[in-house]
Design a protein around this motif. Sequence first.
Motif, PDB file in Angstrom:
ATOM      1  N   UNK A   1       0.862  -1.186   0.000  1.00 12.99           N
ATOM      2  CA  UNK A   1       0.000   0.000   0.000  1.00 12.99           C
ATOM      3  C   UNK A   1       0.893   1.229   0.000  1.00 12.99           C
ATOM      4  N   UNK A   2       0.519   2.212  -0.793  1.00 14.83           N
ATOM      5  CA  UNK A   2       1.234   3.486  -0.780  1.00 14.83           C
ATOM      6  C   UNK A   2       0.222   4.602  -0.553  1.00 14.83           C
ATOM      7  N   UNK A   3       0.478   5.415   0.492  1.00 12.11           N
ATOM      8  CA  UNK A   3      -0.409   6.512   0.845  1.00 12.11           C
ATOM      9  C   UNK A   3       0.370   7.824   0.783  1.00 12.11           C
ATOM     10  N   UNK A   4      -0.365   8.897   0.561  1.00  6.74           N
ATOM     11  CA  UNK A   4       0.222  10.225   0.690  1.00  6.74           C
ATOM     12  C   UNK A   4      -0.792  11.128   1.373  1.00  6.74           C
ATOM     13  N   UNK A   5      -0.352  11.795   2.437  1.00  2.83           N
ATOM     14  CA  UNK A   5      -1.198  12.706   3.205  1.00  2.83           C
ATOM     15  C   UNK A   5      -0.539  14.079   3.252  1.00  2.83           C
ATOM     16  N   UNK A   6      -1.287  15.083   3.640  1.00  4.19           N
ATOM     17  CA  UNK A   6      -0.695  16.404   3.840  1.00  4.19           C
ATOM     18  C   UNK A   6       0.340  16.350   4.960  1.00  4.19           C
TER      19      UNK A   6
ATOM     20  N   UNK B   1     -11.029  -3.242   1.655  1.00  2.90           N
ATOM     21  CA  UNK B   1     -11.703  -3.110   2.943  1.00  2.90           C
ATOM     22  C   UNK B   1     -10.703  -2.698   4.012  1.00  2.90           C
ATOM     23  N   UNK B   2      -9.509  -3.258   3.976  1.00  5.65           N
ATOM     24  CA  UNK B   2      -8.474  -2.874   4.928  1.00  5.65           C
ATOM     25  C   UNK B   2      -8.118  -1.404   4.761  1.00  5.65           C
ATOM     26  N   UNK B   3      -7.952  -0.963   3.530  1.00 11.24           N
ATOM     27  CA  UNK B   3      -7.627   0.442   3.277  1.00 11.24           C
ATOM     28  C   UNK B   3      -8.733   1.356   3.801  1.00 11.24           C
TER      29      UNK B   3
ATOM     30  N   UNK C   1      -3.411  10.747  -2.016  1.00 15.52           N
ATOM     31  CA  UNK C   1      -3.161   9.779  -3.098  1.00 15.52           C
ATOM     32  C   UNK C   1      -2.933   8.418  -2.477  1.00 15.52           C
ATOM     33  N   UNK C   2      -3.302   7.375  -3.210  1.00 20.87           N
ATOM     34  CA  UNK C   2      -3.065   6.016  -2.706  1.00 20.87           C
ATOM     35  C   UNK C   2      -2.975   5.035  -3.858  1.00 20.87           C
TER      36      UNK C   2
END
Length: 221
Positions: free
Chosen positions: A113-118, A189-191, A204-205
Amino acid sequence: MREIRLRFSKTGQAKYISHLDTNRVFSRAFARAKLNLWFTQGFNPHPYMSFSLPLSLGVESLCENVDIKILDDISNDEVKKRVNDALPLGIRILDVYDDFMDCHEIVYSDYVYKFEFLDNEKALEKIKEVLQSDTIMAQKKGKQGKRRVLKETDIKQFIEKYSISIRDNQIVLNIRLLAGPDKNLNPSLLFDTIIRLIDMDYEWKSIGRISLLTKDFKEYK
């Protein structure tokens, strides 16, 4: 007649092709590749195809499998070339082989999984708290009589192991989940559960399946 397995990747925009439409994509590709396939019997004969573990919509993969029964006396390399020439962008045949495992041998699946947050640092700490919790309660859609309801279920039991860190301004979560015909956790579902529990909006994910494993952690092939 012989049964062969085609391992394929599904990336880019192809991740938005549903499992049912993926079935149709391959059916058309086999026809364009002029493969002489064995057809099922009955009132609605269609080419035999068996997918090992259907992929969730919006998830990329490097380890998808479809089994077919072929009547042609052609090499696996020729099958790979013909089918790749007939497939749309984003779906590629990686390998073709004869000896393979039964889908019931799938027990685990590795995802990235790749996430991007502020604020990635804050999000990372919150995600760690969720994953380290004794329970992770997900909300799954279900039915109660004729009414649609949200049912809570603990998905912590489906997580085998994980590692998480920030790399190149992204949060990267490598995680091994229970998978297969008997026990399977939908990676989406996990995400969704993680995002709901940390209560933060993501910028972004991406989710990708990178391997399927047996109970002994051997590669499923």
